[in-house]
Design an enzyme around this catalytic site. Sequence first.
Site, PDB file in Angstrom:
ATOM      1  N   ARG A 224       0.767  -1.209   0.044  1.00  0.00           N
ATOM      2  CA  ARG A 224      -0.036  -0.062   0.043  1.00  0.00           C
ATOM      3  C   ARG A 224       1.006   1.252  -0.053  1.00  0.00           C
ATOM      4  O   ARG A 224       1.935   1.286   0.780  1.00  0.00           O
ATOM      5  CB  ARG A 224      -0.816  -0.103   1.301  1.00  0.00           C
ATOM      6  CG  ARG A 224      -2.199  -0.884   1.129  1.00  0.00           C
ATOM      7  CD  ARG A 224      -3.081  -0.648   0.036  1.00  0.00           C
ATOM      8  NE  ARG A 224      -4.106  -1.542   0.200  1.00  0.00           N
ATOM      9  CZ  ARG A 224      -4.277  -2.433  -0.585  1.00  0.00           C
ATOM     10  NH1 ARG A 224      -3.414  -2.811  -1.580  1.00  0.00           N
ATOM     11  NH2 ARG A 224      -5.324  -3.276  -0.649  1.00  0.00           N
ATOM     12  N   HIS A 272      -0.716   0.293  -9.935  1.00  0.00           N
ATOM     13  CA  HIS A 272      -1.303  -0.645  -9.144  1.00  0.00           C
ATOM     14  C   HIS A 272      -1.814  -1.609  -9.710  1.00  0.00           C
ATOM     15  O   HIS A 272      -2.974  -2.269  -9.779  1.00  0.00           O
ATOM     16  CB  HIS A 272      -2.642  -0.143  -8.279  1.00  0.00           C
ATOM     17  CG  HIS A 272      -2.873  -0.734  -6.949  1.00  0.00           C
ATOM     18  ND1 HIS A 272      -3.416  -0.103  -5.921  1.00  0.00           N
ATOM     19  CD2 HIS A 272      -3.101  -1.869  -6.706  1.00  0.00           C
ATOM     20  CE1 HIS A 272      -3.755  -0.747  -4.951  1.00  0.00           C
ATOM     21  NE2 HIS A 272      -3.497  -2.118  -5.310  1.00  0.00           N
TER      22      HIS A 272
HETATM   23  P1  NAP Z   1      -1.630 -11.535   4.809  1.00  0.00           P
HETATM   24  O1  NAP Z   1      -1.789 -13.129   4.279  1.00  0.00           O
HETATM   25  O2  NAP Z   1      -2.540 -11.020   5.582  1.00  0.00           O
HETATM   26  O3  NAP Z   1      -0.247 -11.555   5.239  1.00  0.00           O
HETATM   27  C1  NAP Z   1       0.408 -10.452   6.096  1.00  0.00           C
HETATM   28  C2  NAP Z   1       1.859 -10.665   6.417  1.00  0.00           C
HETATM   29  O4  NAP Z   1       2.368  -9.483   6.861  1.00  0.00           O
HETATM   30  C3  NAP Z   1       1.933 -11.654   7.587  1.00  0.00           C
HETATM   31  O5  NAP Z   1       3.069 -12.557   7.295  1.00  0.00           O
HETATM   32  C4  NAP Z   1       1.981 -11.097   8.777  1.00  0.00           C
HETATM   33  O6  NAP Z   1       2.739 -11.575   9.905  1.00  0.00           O
HETATM   34  C5  NAP Z   1       2.875  -9.868   8.300  1.00  0.00           C
HETATM   35  N1  NAP Z   1       2.550  -8.568   9.107  1.00  0.00           N
HETATM   36  C6  NAP Z   1       1.558  -8.088   9.575  1.00  0.00           C
HETATM   37  N2  NAP Z   1       1.687  -6.945  10.530  1.00  0.00           N
HETATM   38  C7  NAP Z   1       2.970  -7.197  10.848  1.00  0.00           C
HETATM   39  C8  NAP Z   1       3.832  -6.314  11.607  1.00  0.00           C
HETATM   40  N3  NAP Z   1       3.363  -5.199  12.180  1.00  0.00           N
HETATM   41  N4  NAP Z   1       5.117  -6.620  11.478  1.00  0.00           N
HETATM   42  C9  NAP Z   1       5.699  -7.493  10.898  1.00  0.00           C
HETATM   43  N5  NAP Z   1       4.832  -8.385  10.175  1.00  0.00           N
HETATM   44  C10 NAP Z   1       3.516  -8.037   9.988  1.00  0.00           C
HETATM   45  O7  NAP Z   1      -1.603 -10.558   3.686  1.00  0.00           O
HETATM   46  P2  NAP Z   1      -1.251 -10.865   1.945  1.00  0.00           P
HETATM   47  O8  NAP Z   1      -2.584 -11.630   1.439  1.00  0.00           O
HETATM   48  O9  NAP Z   1      -0.039 -11.438   1.711  1.00  0.00           O
HETATM   49  O10 NAP Z   1      -1.250  -9.438   1.240  1.00  0.00           O
HETATM   50  C11 NAP Z   1      -0.516  -8.414   1.882  1.00  0.00           C
HETATM   51  C12 NAP Z   1      -0.803  -7.238   1.241  1.00  0.00           C
HETATM   52  O11 NAP Z   1      -0.502  -7.080  -0.092  1.00  0.00           O
HETATM   53  C13 NAP Z   1      -2.271  -6.782   1.185  1.00  0.00           C
HETATM   54  O12 NAP Z   1      -2.740  -6.253   2.562  1.00  0.00           O
HETATM   55  C14 NAP Z   1      -2.617  -5.619   0.320  1.00  0.00           C
HETATM   56  O13 NAP Z   1      -2.392  -4.446   0.822  1.00  0.00           O
HETATM   57  C15 NAP Z   1      -1.311  -5.858  -0.752  1.00  0.00           C
HETATM   58  N6  NAP Z   1      -1.668  -6.460  -2.005  1.00  0.00           N
HETATM   59  C16 NAP Z   1      -1.458  -5.527  -3.339  1.00  0.00           C
HETATM   60  C17 NAP Z   1      -1.604  -6.014  -4.498  1.00  0.00           C
HETATM   61  C18 NAP Z   1      -1.261  -5.015  -5.519  1.00  0.00           C
HETATM   62  O14 NAP Z   1      -1.903  -5.273  -6.690  1.00  0.00           O
HETATM   63  N7  NAP Z   1      -0.488  -4.098  -5.526  1.00  0.00           N
HETATM   64  C19 NAP Z   1      -2.402  -7.024  -4.672  1.00  0.00           C
HETATM   65  C20 NAP Z   1      -2.693  -7.750  -3.424  1.00  0.00           C
HETATM   66  C21 NAP Z   1      -2.457  -7.488  -2.358  1.00  0.00           C
HETATM   67  P3  NAP Z   1       2.227 -12.978  10.549  1.00  0.00           P
HETATM   68  O15 NAP Z   1       2.475 -14.203   9.605  1.00  0.00           O
HETATM   69  O16 NAP Z   1       3.018 -13.315  11.526  1.00  0.00           O
HETATM   70  O17 NAP Z   1       0.690 -12.720  10.848  1.00  0.00           O
HETATM   71  C1  GLV Z   2      -4.882  -5.075  -4.260  1.00  0.00           C
HETATM   72  O1  GLV Z   2      -4.299  -4.038  -3.926  1.00  0.00           O
HETATM   73  C2  GLV Z   2      -5.552  -5.975  -3.319  1.00  0.00           C
HETATM   74  O2  GLV Z   2      -5.354  -5.797  -2.130  1.00  0.00           O
HETATM   75  O3  GLV Z   2      -5.833  -7.065  -3.996  1.00  0.00           O
END
Ligand code: NAP
Ligand code: GLV
Length: 309
Positions: A224, A272
Site C-alpha cells: 500500500r 497498482h
Molecule cells: P496476509 O496474508 O495477511 O499476510 C500479511 C503478512 O504480514 C503476515 O506474514 C503478517 O505476519 C505480516 N505482518 C502484519 N503485520 C506485521 C507487523 N506489524 N510486523 C511484521 N509483520 C507483519 O496478506 P497478503 O495476502 O500476503 O497481502 C499483503 C498485502 O499486499 C495486502 O494487505 C495488500 O495491501 C497488498 N496487495 C497489493 C496488491 C497489488 O496489486 N499491489 C495485490 C494484492 C495485495 P504474521 O504471519 O505473523 O501474521
Molecule cells: C490489491 O491491492 C489488493 O489488495 O488485492
Amino acid sequence: MSLLFIAPGRDLSSWEDAIHRVDSNIEIDIWPAIEDKDRVQFAVCWNHPQHLLDSFPNLKAVSSLGAGADHLISDKSLPESIDICRVVSPSLVQQMKEYILAAILNIQRNFVHYIRQNDQRKWQPHNHPSPKELQVGIMGLGELGKPTAKQLAELGYQVSGWSRSAKEIENINTFAGEDELVQFLESTHILICLLPLTDETKGILNLNIFKQMDDHGWIINAARGEHLVDEDLIYALDSNILQGAWLDVFSEEPLPDKHAFWNRDNVIVTPHIASITKPDEIANQIVENYKRALSGMELNYTIDREKGY
Ligand code: NAP
Ligand code: GLV
C-alpha cells in the site's frame, strides 16, 4: 436478500455476470442503484465511501474485493458486529510472484538502466550480481509474501523474511517482530514490502529503515502507498542511501501529475497492477461467504479487527 457491490469508478457488470454464473438466483445490487436497503445482507467493497455501510440495517458481513482489507478496517462507521473478510486466490499469488520476479530481474540485470540508455543511444554494459550475491528481504510472509519468498529462494537468491510471528521456512532466513527488524534489514539489498496496511505498518518504509539496509539498495513496494513516507524516499534517493525504488502503490492513486516520483531515472512507477482480482477466479469465494453469512456460519478468510489484517 441481496448482495451489494460498492466499488466507485469500476465497471462491475463482469462481477455481476461472474456471480450469476456461480448462482443465478442471487440478487445483486450495484451501488449507488439500490432497490431496497433493507434487503442488503452482504457487501463486497473496494474503496467504498466511508460512513456508507452503517446505512444498511440488515448487513451481516462485508468482503474486500481484493486481498487487502485496510479500506474496510479504517471505516470506523462499520459496526463491530459486522464480519469482515477478503479474497485469497492462487491467481493473486501467481501474479504477485510474477510482478516481484520481474522487478528483481530488471534491477539485478540492470534493465532499468538499459531502458533509459536506449533513449540516449548509449552503449554501456554494467556488471551485475548473481542471484546468490543478492540479498532480498521480504516484509510480510503471508498469502503473498511466503510463496514469493520461496520462489526467489528456489531461483538461488539469498532470501530473508520478516513477519509478526516467528516462522520456519526452508531456505529462508526468517525474522519476527520489531526486535528482529534491524537484524533483518542489515544485509538486505532489495527490500520488498508485502505487508498489510495497519496502525503498526503505516509509514514503515522510512528513512530510518533505509539507512539500516545494505548501502545503495532498492525498495519494491507492492503493498500500500501509505507504507511509504514519500519525502523520505526522495531524500534517500537524492543522498544515495538508496539506488532506486520500484513502486506499484501510492498514497494517492492515480499518482498525481506533479508528484516527485514521476520522471525520475531511479523510480519505476506501475499503476497498482501487481496482482489484480479477476471476477471468475473469486466469484465462488464471494458466493460461498455470502451464503455463510446468511446462515450465520463463520466466514472464510476473515480479518481480525484487532490485528488489522
Ligand atoms: P496476509 O496474508 O495477511 O499476510 C500479511 C503478512 O504480514 C503476515 O506474514 C503478517 O505476519 C505480516 N505482518 C502484519 N503485520 C506485521 C507487523 N506489524 N510486523 C511484521 N509483520 C507483519 O496478506 P497478503 O495476502 O500476503 O497481502 C499483503 C498485502 O499486499 C495486502 O494487505 C495488500 O495491501 C497488498 N496487495 C497489493 C496488491 C497489488 O496489486 N499491489 C495485490 C494484492 C495485495 P504474521 O504471519 O505473523 O501474521
Ligand atoms: C490489491 O491491492 C489488493 O489488495 O488485492
